[in-house]
Design a protein around this motif. Structure first.
Motif, PDB file in Angstrom:
ATOM      1  N   ALA A   3       7.541   6.017   3.989  1.00 30.37           N
ATOM      2  CA  ALA A   3       6.497   5.885   4.986  1.00 30.37           C
ATOM      3  C   ALA A   3       6.787   4.757   5.963  1.00 30.37           C
ATOM      4  O   ALA A   3       6.737   4.943   7.172  1.00 30.37           O
ATOM      5  CB  ALA A   3       5.160   5.673   4.288  1.00 30.37           C
ATOM      6  N   VAL A   4       7.072   3.551   5.423  1.00 27.14           N
ATOM      7  CA  VAL A   4       7.410   2.397   6.247  1.00 27.14           C
ATOM      8  C   VAL A   4       8.732   1.848   5.718  1.00 27.14           C
ATOM      9  O   VAL A   4       8.818   1.473   4.549  1.00 27.14           O
ATOM     10  CB  VAL A   4       6.322   1.296   6.180  1.00 27.14           C
ATOM     11  CG1 VAL A   4       6.693   0.146   7.103  1.00 27.14           C
ATOM     12  CG2 VAL A   4       4.958   1.871   6.538  1.00 27.14           C
ATOM     13  N   SER A   5       9.730   1.821   6.563  1.00 29.31           N
ATOM     14  CA  SER A   5      11.054   1.354   6.130  1.00 29.31           C
ATOM     15  C   SER A   5      11.461   0.151   6.954  1.00 29.31           C
ATOM     16  O   SER A   5      11.075   0.011   8.126  1.00 29.31           O
ATOM     17  CB  SER A   5      12.088   2.476   6.257  1.00 29.31           C
ATOM     18  OG  SER A   5      12.166   2.929   7.585  1.00 29.31           O
ATOM     19  N   CYS A  91       6.895  -5.667   7.077  1.00 24.54           N
ATOM     20  CA  CYS A  91       6.338  -4.852   8.140  1.00 24.54           C
ATOM     21  C   CYS A  91       5.247  -3.976   7.519  1.00 24.54           C
ATOM     22  O   CYS A  91       5.310  -3.640   6.322  1.00 24.54           O
ATOM     23  CB  CYS A  91       7.449  -3.980   8.710  1.00 24.54           C
ATOM     24  SG  CYS A  91       6.942  -2.833   9.983  1.00 24.54           S
ATOM     25  N   ALA A  92       4.234  -3.634   8.296  1.00 27.58           N
ATOM     26  CA  ALA A  92       3.187  -2.736   7.814  1.00 27.58           C
ATOM     27  C   ALA A  92       2.680  -1.907   8.980  1.00 27.58           C
ATOM     28  O   ALA A  92       2.924  -2.233  10.147  1.00 27.58           O
ATOM     29  CB  ALA A  92       2.039  -3.528   7.182  1.00 27.58           C
ATOM     30  N   SER A  93       1.976  -0.828   8.648  1.00 25.53           N
ATOM     31  CA  SER A  93       1.369  -0.019   9.705  1.00 25.53           C
ATOM     32  C   SER A  93       0.018   0.502   9.231  1.00 25.53           C
ATOM     33  O   SER A  93      -0.245   0.584   8.026  1.00 25.53           O
ATOM     34  CB  SER A  93       2.276   1.153  10.105  1.00 25.53           C
ATOM     35  OG  SER A  93       2.290   2.157   9.108  1.00 25.53           O
ATOM     36  N   SER A  94      -0.817   0.851  10.201  1.00 24.18           N
ATOM     37  CA  SER A  94      -2.118   1.432   9.885  1.00 24.18           C
ATOM     38  C   SER A  94      -2.688   2.076  11.139  1.00 24.18           C
ATOM     39  O   SER A  94      -2.205   1.851  12.244  1.00 24.18           O
ATOM     40  CB  SER A  94      -3.104   0.360   9.385  1.00 24.18           C
ATOM     41  OG  SER A  94      -3.566  -0.439  10.468  1.00 24.18           O
ATOM     42  N   GLN A 100      -3.639  -0.690   5.214  1.00 28.75           N
ATOM     43  CA  GLN A 100      -2.284  -0.820   5.717  1.00 28.75           C
ATOM     44  C   GLN A 100      -1.250  -0.362   4.694  1.00 28.75           C
ATOM     45  O   GLN A 100      -1.432  -0.504   3.491  1.00 28.75           O
ATOM     46  CB  GLN A 100      -2.032  -2.286   6.108  1.00 28.75           C
ATOM     47  CG  GLN A 100      -2.969  -2.729   7.221  1.00 28.75           C
ATOM     48  CD  GLN A 100      -2.715  -4.129   7.704  1.00 28.75           C
ATOM     49  OE1 GLN A 100      -1.648  -4.694   7.487  1.00 28.75           O
ATOM     50  NE2 GLN A 100      -3.693  -4.701   8.387  1.00 28.75           N
ATOM     51  N   PHE A 101      -0.180   0.189   5.209  1.00 24.70           N
ATOM     52  CA  PHE A 101       0.965   0.608   4.403  1.00 24.70           C
ATOM     53  C   PHE A 101       2.104  -0.374   4.688  1.00 24.70           C
ATOM     54  O   PHE A 101       2.465  -0.585   5.848  1.00 24.70           O
ATOM     55  CB  PHE A 101       1.383   2.040   4.768  1.00 24.70           C
ATOM     56  CG  PHE A 101       0.372   3.067   4.356  1.00 24.70           C
ATOM     57  CD1 PHE A 101      -0.780   3.275   5.106  1.00 24.70           C
ATOM     58  CD2 PHE A 101       0.555   3.843   3.218  1.00 24.70           C
ATOM     59  CE1 PHE A 101      -1.719   4.220   4.721  1.00 24.70           C
ATOM     60  CE2 PHE A 101      -0.367   4.798   2.832  1.00 24.70           C
ATOM     61  CZ  PHE A 101      -1.514   4.981   3.592  1.00 24.70           C
TER      62      PHE A 101
ATOM     63  N   SER B  45      -1.537  -1.104  -1.008  1.00 20.82           N
ATOM     64  CA  SER B  45      -2.976  -1.240  -0.804  1.00 20.82           C
ATOM     65  C   SER B  45      -3.701  -0.472  -1.897  1.00 20.82           C
ATOM     66  O   SER B  45      -3.404   0.702  -2.137  1.00 20.82           O
ATOM     67  CB  SER B  45      -3.371  -0.697   0.569  1.00 20.82           C
ATOM     68  OG  SER B  45      -2.892  -1.520   1.595  1.00 20.82           O
ATOM     69  N   LEU B  46      -4.667  -1.146  -2.543  1.00 24.91           N
ATOM     70  CA  LEU B  46      -5.436  -0.508  -3.612  1.00 24.91           C
ATOM     71  C   LEU B  46      -6.792  -0.028  -3.099  1.00 24.91           C
ATOM     72  O   LEU B  46      -7.217   1.085  -3.387  1.00 24.91           O
ATOM     73  CB  LEU B  46      -5.656  -1.488  -4.762  1.00 24.91           C
ATOM     74  CG  LEU B  46      -4.424  -2.011  -5.479  1.00 24.91           C
ATOM     75  CD1 LEU B  46      -4.829  -3.065  -6.509  1.00 24.91           C
ATOM     76  CD2 LEU B  46      -3.665  -0.881  -6.134  1.00 24.91           C
TER      77      LEU B  46
END
Lengths: 111, 110
Positions: A3-5, A91-94, A100-101, B45-46
């Motif tokens: 998903a997030v790399s 790094c994260a995204s949402s 956030q992922f 995230s939980l």
């Protein structure tokens, strides 16, 4: 199908060098982030982009320059690396206002 | 003083025990998040909650907006629950920004 790399996973470099960390997300999210996790494992936001526009810049030295070529990518370029830059960068995204992922993290070691 | 405080900092439990991790915050928020960081470093995230209670499997998260307090409960704990649990908040007016607590390191033993 990650998903997030982030690349690279590990980065070891000398003081004074310039380096980049890349982040990509395939979730179709509008917002991407860079976080720094220090040696005490404390997480702190550095930057956030929404649809390629910078929306959060948290008093980070201007040696750090994020760049978002499109909404699926957010790269972090660091000039003149210092010992104190050694950390794990996430790094994260949402979508805006959603959870956030996170990417797997890049461990940066400055010697 | 950090805007988000967690307790305890470290927690050791035996398999099967009921676990509670607490989070208090000092700012107005639009949402509170619970995250899990595995020993290998990955962050998941939980929960994201702005009121009441949410449940996912053996995990339960509650929030009391008036008291500015949230709890994360783990029922029937298992060694695979060993991780760092991090509370984070979205301060009001900053929908995208997360402010983090210092984390609670949980070790569940057999």
């Amino acid at each position: 199908d990650t998903a997030v790399s982030q690349t690279p996973k590990y980065l070891v470099t000398q003081m004074g060098n310039d380096k980049s960390i890349k982040c990509e997300q395939n979730l179709g999210h509008d917002t991407m982030y860079w976080y720094k996790q220090d040696s005490k494992k404390f997480l702190k936001i550095m930057f956030s982009y929404n649809n390629k526009e910078l929306i959060i810049n948290e008093t980070v030295p201007n040696r750090f320059s994020p760049k978002s070529p499109d909404k699926a990518h957010l790269n972090l370029h660091i000039n003149s690396l210092e010992l104190g830059d050694s950390a794990v960068y996430f790094c994260a995204s949402s979508q805006v206002g959603a959870w956030q992922f996170f990417g797997p993290g890049t461990r940066l070691t400055v010697l | 003083k950090n805007e988000v405080e967690q307790s305890p900092q470290n927690l050791t439990a035996q398999e099967g025990e009921f676990i509670t991790i607490n989070c208090s915050y000092s700012v107005g928020i639009s949402a509170l998040h619970w995250l899990q960081q595995h020993p290998g470093g990955g962050i998941v995230s939980l929960f994201m909650l702005s009121s009441g209670k949410k449940k996912h499997g053996r995990l339960i998260a509650t929030i009391n907006i008036q008291e500015k307090h949230s709890s994360l409960h783990i029922t029937a704990s298992h060694p695979r629950d060993s991780a760092v649990y991090i509370c984070a908040v979205n301060p009001t007016g900053t929908a995208s920004k997360l402010t983090f607590g210092t984390g609670t390191r949980l070790q569940v033993t057999l």
